[in-house]
Design a protein around this motif. Sequence first.
Motif, PDB file in Angstrom:
ATOM      1  N   ALA A 229      18.791  -2.311  -0.236  1.00 57.00           N
ATOM      2  CA  ALA A 229      17.877  -2.577  -1.305  1.00 57.00           C
ATOM      3  C   ALA A 229      16.931  -3.193  -0.614  1.00 57.00           C
ATOM      4  CB  ALA A 229      18.595  -3.425  -2.520  1.00 57.00           C
ATOM      5  N   ALA A 230      16.995  -4.083   0.054  1.00 57.93           N
ATOM      6  CA  ALA A 230      15.744  -4.494   0.885  1.00 57.93           C
ATOM      7  C   ALA A 230      14.677  -3.586   1.311  1.00 57.93           C
ATOM      8  CB  ALA A 230      16.182  -5.461   1.860  1.00 57.93           C
ATOM      9  N   VAL A 231      15.435  -2.566   1.797  1.00 59.45           N
ATOM     10  CA  VAL A 231      14.360  -1.679   2.446  1.00 59.45           C
ATOM     11  C   VAL A 231      13.487  -0.869   1.438  1.00 59.45           C
ATOM     12  CG1 VAL A 231      14.472   0.576   3.599  1.00 59.45           C
ATOM     13  CG2 VAL A 231      16.107  -1.035   4.207  1.00 59.45           C
ATOM     14  N   TYR A 232      14.081  -0.513   0.287  1.00 53.03           N
ATOM     15  CA  TYR A 232      13.192   0.198  -0.715  1.00 53.03           C
ATOM     16  C   TYR A 232      12.469  -0.641  -1.370  1.00 53.03           C
ATOM     17  CZ  TYR A 232      17.248   0.230  -3.557  1.00 53.03           C
ATOM     18  OH  TYR A 232      18.506  -0.082  -4.494  1.00 53.03           O
ATOM     19  N   TYR A 233      12.862  -1.950  -1.699  1.00 54.68           N
ATOM     20  CA  TYR A 233      12.045  -2.980  -2.267  1.00 54.68           C
ATOM     21  C   TYR A 233      10.897  -3.368  -1.411  1.00 54.68           C
ATOM     22  CZ  TYR A 233      15.934  -4.620  -5.345  1.00 54.68           C
ATOM     23  OH  TYR A 233      17.043  -4.506  -6.265  1.00 54.68           O
ATOM     24  N   LEU A 234      11.005  -3.545  -0.301  1.00 53.62           N
ATOM     25  CA  LEU A 234      10.036  -3.741   0.564  1.00 53.62           C
ATOM     26  C   LEU A 234       9.042  -2.518   0.615  1.00 53.62           C
ATOM     27  CD1 LEU A 234      11.137  -5.699   3.775  1.00 53.62           C
ATOM     28  CD2 LEU A 234       8.984  -6.354   2.627  1.00 53.62           C
ATOM     29  N   PHE A 235       9.454  -1.565   0.752  1.00 53.51           N
ATOM     30  CA  PHE A 235       8.605  -0.275   0.935  1.00 53.51           C
ATOM     31  C   PHE A 235       7.912  -0.176  -0.292  1.00 53.51           C
ATOM     32  CE2 PHE A 235       7.933   4.391   0.259  1.00 53.51           C
ATOM     33  CZ  PHE A 235       7.760   4.708   1.545  1.00 53.51           C
ATOM     34  N   ILE A 236       8.227  -0.366  -1.558  1.00 52.67           N
ATOM     35  CA  ILE A 236       7.608  -0.419  -2.739  1.00 52.67           C
ATOM     36  C   ILE A 236       6.431  -1.485  -2.830  1.00 52.67           C
ATOM     37  CG2 ILE A 236       7.877  -0.617  -5.173  1.00 52.67           C
ATOM     38  CD1 ILE A 236      10.351   0.554  -5.011  1.00 52.67           C
ATOM     39  N   GLN A 237       6.949  -2.493  -2.290  1.00 55.34           N
ATOM     40  CA  GLN A 237       5.884  -3.535  -2.315  1.00 55.34           C
ATOM     41  C   GLN A 237       4.759  -3.172  -1.427  1.00 55.34           C
ATOM     42  OE1 GLN A 237       6.799  -7.267  -0.782  1.00 55.34           O
ATOM     43  NE2 GLN A 237       5.808  -8.379  -2.396  1.00 55.34           N
ATOM     44  N   LEU A 238       5.243  -2.834  -0.267  1.00 49.89           N
ATOM     45  CA  LEU A 238       4.028  -2.688   0.791  1.00 49.89           C
ATOM     46  C   LEU A 238       3.319  -1.254   0.607  1.00 49.89           C
ATOM     47  CD1 LEU A 238       5.690  -3.639   3.920  1.00 49.89           C
ATOM     48  CD2 LEU A 238       4.261  -4.646   2.548  1.00 49.89           C
ATOM     49  N   TYR A 239       3.952  -0.370   0.051  1.00 52.25           N
ATOM     50  CA  TYR A 239       3.175   0.920   0.033  1.00 52.25           C
ATOM     51  C   TYR A 239       2.803   1.450  -1.292  1.00 52.25           C
ATOM     52  CZ  TYR A 239       4.461   1.583   4.936  1.00 52.25           C
ATOM     53  OH  TYR A 239       4.520   1.031   6.244  1.00 52.25           O
ATOM     54  N   VAL A 240       3.657   1.223  -2.406  1.00 56.54           N
ATOM     55  CA  VAL A 240       3.317   1.717  -3.710  1.00 56.54           C
ATOM     56  C   VAL A 240       2.225   0.919  -4.196  1.00 56.54           C
ATOM     57  CG1 VAL A 240       4.143   2.128  -6.070  1.00 56.54           C
ATOM     58  CG2 VAL A 240       5.650   2.526  -4.204  1.00 56.54           C
ATOM     59  N   THR A 241       2.125  -0.368  -3.964  1.00 52.90           N
ATOM     60  CA  THR A 241       0.998  -1.392  -4.223  1.00 52.90           C
ATOM     61  C   THR A 241      -0.212  -0.955  -3.776  1.00 52.90           C
ATOM     62  OG1 THR A 241       1.692  -2.780  -2.562  1.00 52.90           O
ATOM     63  CG2 THR A 241       2.312  -3.372  -4.740  1.00 52.90           C
ATOM     64  N   ASP A 242      -0.039  -0.402  -2.396  1.00 51.79           N
ATOM     65  CA  ASP A 242      -1.248   0.329  -2.020  1.00 51.79           C
ATOM     66  C   ASP A 242      -1.856   1.443  -2.543  1.00 51.79           C
ATOM     67  OD1 ASP A 242      -2.899  -0.212   0.201  1.00 51.79           O
ATOM     68  OD2 ASP A 242      -2.242   1.237   1.459  1.00 51.79           O
ATOM     69  N   ILE A 243      -0.707   2.465  -2.704  1.00 52.84           N
ATOM     70  CA  ILE A 243      -1.014   3.837  -3.210  1.00 52.84           C
ATOM     71  C   ILE A 243      -1.542   3.627  -4.557  1.00 52.84           C
ATOM     72  CG2 ILE A 243      -0.429   5.973  -3.965  1.00 52.84           C
ATOM     73  CD1 ILE A 243       1.923   5.380  -1.706  1.00 52.84           C
ATOM     74  N   LEU A 244      -1.114   2.925  -5.407  1.00 57.13           N
ATOM     75  CA  LEU A 244      -1.515   2.710  -6.880  1.00 57.13           C
ATOM     76  C   LEU A 244      -2.775   1.407  -7.072  1.00 57.13           C
ATOM     77  CD1 LEU A 244       1.941   3.095  -8.518  1.00 57.13           C
ATOM     78  CD2 LEU A 244       0.013   4.913  -8.305  1.00 57.13           C
ATOM     79  N   HIS A 245      -3.021   0.978  -5.960  1.00 54.50           N
ATOM     80  CA  HIS A 245      -3.850  -0.158  -6.035  1.00 54.50           C
ATOM     81  C   HIS A 245      -3.450  -1.289  -7.052  1.00 54.50           C
ATOM     82  CE1 HIS A 245      -6.485   2.154  -3.582  1.00 54.50           C
ATOM     83  NE2 HIS A 245      -6.423   2.953  -4.360  1.00 54.50           N
ATOM     84  N   LEU A 246      -2.206  -1.699  -6.893  1.00 59.38           N
ATOM     85  CA  LEU A 246      -1.636  -2.553  -7.736  1.00 59.38           C
ATOM     86  C   LEU A 246      -1.676  -3.959  -6.979  1.00 59.38           C
ATOM     87  CD1 LEU A 246       1.380  -0.767  -9.129  1.00 59.38           C
ATOM     88  CD2 LEU A 246      -0.657  -1.594 -10.480  1.00 59.38           C
TER      89      LEU A 246
END
Lengths: 314, 358
Positions: free
Chosen positions: A146-163
């Motif tokens: 879980a840590a992997v995709y949690y981190l992934f979401i936090q690092l990249y999705v925030t960036d892509i969606l400007h969150l």
Amino acid sequence: MIKYILKRLLQSLLTLFIIATVVFFLMRLMPEEGYFGEKYDKMDPEQIEAELTAMGLRDPIPVQLWRFYGSLLRLDFGKSITVRPKVAIAKIISQKAPYSIRFGLCSVAISLLVGIPMGTVMALFKKKIPDKLGNMYIIFIHAVPAAVYYLFIQLYVTDILHLPILYNERDPVSQWLPMISMSLGGTASYAMWTRRYVVDQMNRDYVKFARAKGVSEGGITFGHMLRNALVPMAQNLPATILLTISGSIYIESLYSIPGMGNLLLSAISRQDNPLVQALVLIYSSLGIFGLLLGDLLMVLCDPRIKLVREKEDR
Amino acid sequence: MEEKEVILSVKDLEIQFSLRGQVLTAIRDVSLDVYKGESLAIVGESGSGKSVFTKSFMGMLDKNGRVTRGQILYKGKDLAKYKTSKEWREIRGKEIAMVFQDPMTSLNPLKTVGKQIREAIELHQGLHGRAAKEKTLEYLRDVDIPLPEMRYKQYPHEFSGGMRQRAVIATAMACNPEILICDEPTTALDVTIQAQIIELLREMQKKYALTIIYITHDLGVVAKVADRVAVMYAGDIVEIGTSNEVFYNAKHPYTWALLSSLPQLGVKGEPLYAINGTPPNLFREIKGDAYAPRNPYALKIDYEARPPYFQISETHKARTWLLDGRAPHTAPPAAIERMLSKWKEVGTLERGSETENP
């Protein structure tokens, strides 16, 4: 029924008592430096001794234990000693709990609302594309830490969606990603179990009989299969809900959400004995209460299950 | 004999299943006329295709099976052409209903019995609310379930096996069908209950002018209920005739074998009769008579050409070369003769008499 519930509650109290005792001893096994953190190096032994005595940690263990039980009976969790010294633990938790409850409930709601329909669709299209996609998702979630995709979401999705990357109380948008991240695991397991149980029901004779009766496929799915499929899941539902409320510890620290999970982490690392004891007790009562609730829910859903033997047997 | 109205007419039906990449032919060019108001029994061993055959009338074949040839004519429509479940819903319940073998599993365990019967009434009789409930209670009374008001609110697990089968029959009746298919309706019940259920089915048939197709391998049940009997072997009807014709004047060696294996016919102290060999592999194309390899009376031609139907009487025909004029005269086995004389003595084959209690 009421007798059964009382019996279960008494059993739960006993379990909690044992858990409390175990936690108490575990905390006493930790090294003493922990109580002081950074300043330990700069303190002389007398100071340390004085502070430990002040915290009641120099009393004989049985005395400490007795005091601990006494305060438990009075439902007095005491005061924090290191995280926020001298502040009542009840107060600290009452500030933190609402965050955990809100995030937990929302993420459970998301996983139920997505997971159950997803599992149903997968079952109805068994071995076809929707089922395969769903299985890919489930396997991914279960196989990747879980840590992997949690981190992934936090690092990249925030960036892509400007969150925003951290939780900010004044910015409601910032709570979406942590909620969704928290619900990913639940979604996968609800989908998996729903699919499994619906498939299980699909080949039952009563489904064929309903079809022979002329009931439409929709009527069969919603009126017959889905409800029967959800019964075995009902038992686990409250426990998962409560456990999610008690907080995804990792997510809370990842997004700096000031919830109970984060609190537990700092309480353990700074050896705030009373605070850890209180939090562990809260978590375990939630879990135990959830299991009880699950059993009761099961009885409500399935007329065949009786928890106590009835006097007059048929 | 008065001219009987054909309600369902099957013509040259072929049903195939695809299993692990192979094609299995479960029903091989079967034709059958079902007359309005009759009770027809289809008998045959497990795997002979009797269930599959009748399931195709309702579009209830498993997903890997389909009608590959032939017609199923019902009220001017060819059911063999039906594809979607929407089309089939015009037939299922409303026109043709089904009673399953195991009453323990054919009711939804989580719905009250009343609700399940009512579901059929709401679907097919357009009644709702109080009227639907009243009608449900009426059906419960119809099938002799005592205390219908109380039973209405109960769940299937609170019913005994026989009561559940009654509830299943009530559900089927609530659909108001023309044809009722009973797939081994008594196999899962104990003997005393069996007789009651058979009696109930006959009452229902009279009351609602039903046409009933029984699928069974219990020849005792057949003798009690059937006007006509069709004997199925390896996906084909090998002999069909009135109940009396098939029991007293059987012509097909397979029918002889079936009758000889009735335990009632065994001689005390001797092993019961069993048919040698196994049914043919339906994955392969069957050449000649499917029963030939197990048939002690098989002729050479049985291995080469499939026998046509030989008409024995207006209502009785059988697919066996033994009936061809050129075949040597073959008498039925001794056990059959013995049985016939025994039966004639006690007259047990009369419809309605209890074969179990001489």
